[in-house]
Write a protein that holds these residues in place. Structure first.
Motif, PDB file in Angstrom:
ATOM      1  N   GLY A  10      38.088  29.296 -19.821  1.00  0.00           N
ATOM      2  CA  GLY A  10      39.383  29.938 -19.749  1.00  0.00           C
ATOM      3  C   GLY A  10      40.410  29.283 -20.645  1.00  0.00           C
ATOM      4  O   GLY A  10      41.301  29.951 -21.198  1.00  0.00           O
ATOM      5  N   GLY A  38      37.770  35.201 -20.727  1.00  0.00           N
ATOM      6  CA  GLY A  38      38.035  35.686 -19.378  1.00  0.00           C
ATOM      7  C   GLY A  38      36.751  36.189 -18.745  1.00  0.00           C
ATOM      8  O   GLY A  38      35.905  36.796 -19.418  1.00  0.00           O
ATOM      9  N   MET A  39      36.597  35.946 -17.457  1.00  0.00           N
ATOM     10  CA  MET A  39      35.446  36.465 -16.730  1.00  0.00           C
ATOM     11  C   MET A  39      35.583  37.973 -16.669  1.00  0.00           C
ATOM     12  O   MET A  39      36.482  38.510 -16.046  1.00  0.00           O
ATOM     13  CB  MET A  39      35.392  35.865 -15.333  1.00  0.00           C
ATOM     14  N   ALA A  40      34.684  38.703 -17.343  1.00  0.00           N
ATOM     15  CA  ALA A  40      34.876  40.134 -17.555  1.00  0.00           C
ATOM     16  C   ALA A  40      33.806  41.007 -16.920  1.00  0.00           C
ATOM     17  O   ALA A  40      34.069  42.175 -16.625  1.00  0.00           O
ATOM     18  CB  ALA A  40      34.932  40.435 -19.054  1.00  0.00           C
ATOM     19  N   ASP A  79      30.174  35.272 -11.603  1.00  0.00           N
ATOM     20  CA  ASP A  79      30.903  35.523 -12.860  1.00  0.00           C
ATOM     21  C   ASP A  79      29.946  35.316 -14.031  1.00  0.00           C
ATOM     22  O   ASP A  79      29.739  34.217 -14.501  1.00  0.00           O
ATOM     23  CB  ASP A  79      32.094  34.569 -12.980  1.00  0.00           C
ATOM     24  N   TRP A  89      31.436  36.603 -19.928  1.00  0.00           N
ATOM     25  CA  TRP A  89      32.777  36.189 -20.325  1.00  0.00           C
ATOM     26  C   TRP A  89      33.070  36.721 -21.721  1.00  0.00           C
ATOM     27  O   TRP A  89      32.221  36.637 -22.618  1.00  0.00           O
ATOM     28  CB  TRP A  89      32.899  34.663 -20.322  1.00  0.00           C
ATOM     29  N   SER A 129      43.277  35.454 -22.074  1.00  0.00           N
ATOM     30  CA  SER A 129      42.190  35.341 -21.100  1.00  0.00           C
ATOM     31  C   SER A 129      42.220  36.502 -20.114  1.00  0.00           C
ATOM     32  O   SER A 129      41.175  37.086 -19.784  1.00  0.00           O
ATOM     33  CB  SER A 129      42.295  34.012 -20.342  1.00  0.00           C
ATOM     34  N   GLU A 130      43.422  36.868 -19.657  1.00  0.00           N
ATOM     35  CA  GLU A 130      43.544  37.983 -18.721  1.00  0.00           C
ATOM     36  C   GLU A 130      43.199  39.314 -19.393  1.00  0.00           C
ATOM     37  O   GLU A 130      42.522  40.168 -18.805  1.00  0.00           O
ATOM     38  CB  GLU A 130      44.958  38.031 -18.138  1.00  0.00           C
ATOM     39  N   SER A 137      41.165  39.682 -21.850  1.00  0.00           N
ATOM     40  CA  SER A 137      39.719  39.654 -22.045  1.00  0.00           C
ATOM     41  C   SER A 137      38.978  39.987 -20.760  1.00  0.00           C
ATOM     42  O   SER A 137      37.904  40.606 -20.802  1.00  0.00           O
ATOM     43  CB  SER A 137      39.300  38.275 -22.558  1.00  0.00           C
ATOM     44  N   SER A 138      39.539  39.622 -19.619  1.00  0.00           N
ATOM     45  CA  SER A 138      38.900  39.923 -18.337  1.00  0.00           C
ATOM     46  C   SER A 138      38.879  41.411 -18.025  1.00  0.00           C
ATOM     47  O   SER A 138      37.934  41.914 -17.428  1.00  0.00           O
ATOM     48  CB  SER A 138      39.608  39.175 -17.197  1.00  0.00           C
ATOM     49  N   VAL A 174      37.269  43.998 -14.192  1.00  0.00           N
ATOM     50  CA  VAL A 174      38.270  43.269 -13.415  1.00  0.00           C
ATOM     51  C   VAL A 174      39.533  44.111 -13.391  1.00  0.00           C
ATOM     52  O   VAL A 174      39.921  44.705 -14.402  1.00  0.00           O
ATOM     53  CB  VAL A 174      38.547  41.883 -14.028  1.00  0.00           C
TER      54      VAL A 174
END
Length: 438
Positions: A159, A164-166, A327, A330, A391-392, A394-395, A401
């Motif tokens: 992160g 981002g965890m996507a 998760d 990414w 990051s957000e 990318s999620s 998300v």
């Protein structure tokens, strides 16, 4: 087929200079040079694998050697010395969400895939990992890529670099006797297949299925060889079995790869699903039923399953299906307009969006006007309706998300109505799914 060969992309000069100040040499590793086998051994060391055999070293020459390899070497390291850190990358297609109500193959975008990230325990806390990851992102952006991605073993690291965890997935454990089966009958027929043929089937199916869901990426032969147990050094190769599913016309529509291991007693063995791929709901249901009703099996385990899988609605007792969200995929946006224009949308929206990026790669403010499933993205100097970090962004970019969830967590700020409209537009049906590690 991708338009960019990552091996043609040079080492990032900023990372090279920063590590040189610490007495470290950051450079591209040539597949035909003295550094290649030490690089491969360093990757195995970093992932706690055993020393490679001669067969595994020979096999590496046709697998990771096709990637762009970066090694970090100690002061005055001789040719053939073991690097203290590694990373490798290549370009692969990433499937994106399509516009609502438009059937057919989903859109794709070339992605910079990152793997093999290791730093020797003797060289922690020296800025090496930062140089590796930031160097990859700068190199990918300079090469013209709009997005990067990876799968991770540690979720707290990436992160800080804007990933981002996507693409969440589910890891599943099924109590077979309790679960039962109430799924509909199908005209699918199943048959065992030998492992060499299984490798071919997995690759063929993946290339067809990955276009049905956003979040998936292109496969590669070594992945299928590893799953099928034919790769050199496979610990479960002799125990790996494969089953294919054919439709009424005789076409292969799915495959299941599994390993059986002994349980507490002879009637409670464990069936470990190594891979399940299906092109149709009927094929997927037939393969699940095969696993759940397999003789002498008390537990079925399967990782990397889609979060919207029909499985809980195919069994008598859905509580017999234990589901743990993980998760897995990414992503990291590098070019905001290109990424947002490339995907389709589920609803209309119009908002000015500011994206913050500490690396300066994806910084900016844009007006995002979404109509008819497509986005027009133009630079804007006005006040932002929505603000978020890269990051957000990318999620949420493949719909796995919720933007609203991130807003509720304080990770996205701005006008509530604009956030809600963008949230509805970004959603994806079906849910994103990444079916492999890379």
């Amino acid at each position: 087929m991708t338009s960019i060969d990552a091996r043609d992309v040079p080492a990032d000069p900023i990372s090279r200079e920063r590590l040189a100040e610490r007495g470290l040499d950051y450079r591209v590793v040539a597949a035909d040079g003295d550094d290649f086998l030490p690089f491969y051994r360093a990757i195995r060391r970093g992932f706690l694998d055993a020393e490679p055999t001669a067969e595994q070293e020979e096999n590496a020459a046709r697998t990771i050697a096709e990637r762009r390899m970066i090694g970090v070497f100690g002061p005055a390291a001789e040719p053939g010395a073991m690097p203290v850190a590694t990373i490798d990358s290549w370009v692969t297609p990433l499937t994106l969400p399509g516009a609502a109500g438009r059937p057919g193959a989903l859109p794709e975008l070339e992605m910079w895939a990152i793997s093999g990230v290791t730093v020797a325990s003797t060289h922690r806390r020296r800025g090496i990992a930062r140089a590796l990851l930031e160097g990859e992102l700068r190199a990918a952006s300079a090469a013209g890529l709009a997005i990067a991605g990876l799968t991770v073993t540690e979720s707290t690291i990436y992160g800080r670099y804007g990933f981002g965890m996507a693409v969440p997935v589910e890891n599943i454990a099924i109590e077979t006797k309790r679960a039962g089966w109430i799924g509909p009958a199908t005209d699918v027929t199943l048959a065992y297949v030998e492992r060499p043929r299984l490798v071919e089937v997995l690759g063929e199916l993946h290339e067809r299925v990955r276009t049905q869901r956003p979040g998936n990426v292109g496969g590669f032969p070594f992945r299928w060889e590893t799953i099928a147990g034919t790769a050199p050094g496979s610990t479960d190769g002799a125990k790996t079995r494969g089953v294919i599913a054919r439709d009424a016309a005789g076409e292969i529509r799915g495959a299941l790869v599994f390993v059986l291991s002994e349980g507490a007693h002879h009637a409670h063995h464990v069936l470990d699903v190594r891979h399940l791929v299906a092109e149709t709901p009927d094929a997927r249901a037939a393969l699940w039923r095969f696993a759940i009703e397999h003789d002498l099996v008390g537990t079925v385990k399967a990782d990397l399953q889609p979060v919207d899988d029909a499985l809980p609605w195919l069994v008598t007792d859905p509580r017999a299906v234990e589901r743990t969200v993980f998760d897995h995929g990414w992503l990291r946006v590098l070019d905001v307009p290109r990424v947002l224009r490339a995907r389709g949308y589920a609803a209309d929206a119009d908002a000015t969006v500011t994206v913050r990026d500490d690396l300066g790669i994806a910084d900016g403010t844009w007006r995002v006007a979404i109509t008819g499933g497509a986005a027009a993205v133009t630079p804007d100097e006005g006040a932002a309706d929505v603000e978020l970090g890269v990051s957000e962004l990318s999620s949420v970019v493949v719909g796995g998300v919720s933007l609203g969830s991130l807003a509720a967590a304080g990770r996205v700020t701005g006008d509530a109505a604009a956030i809600a409209a963008l949230d509805a537009a970004l959603r994806s049906g079906p849910a994103p799914h990444l079916s492999i590690w890379y």
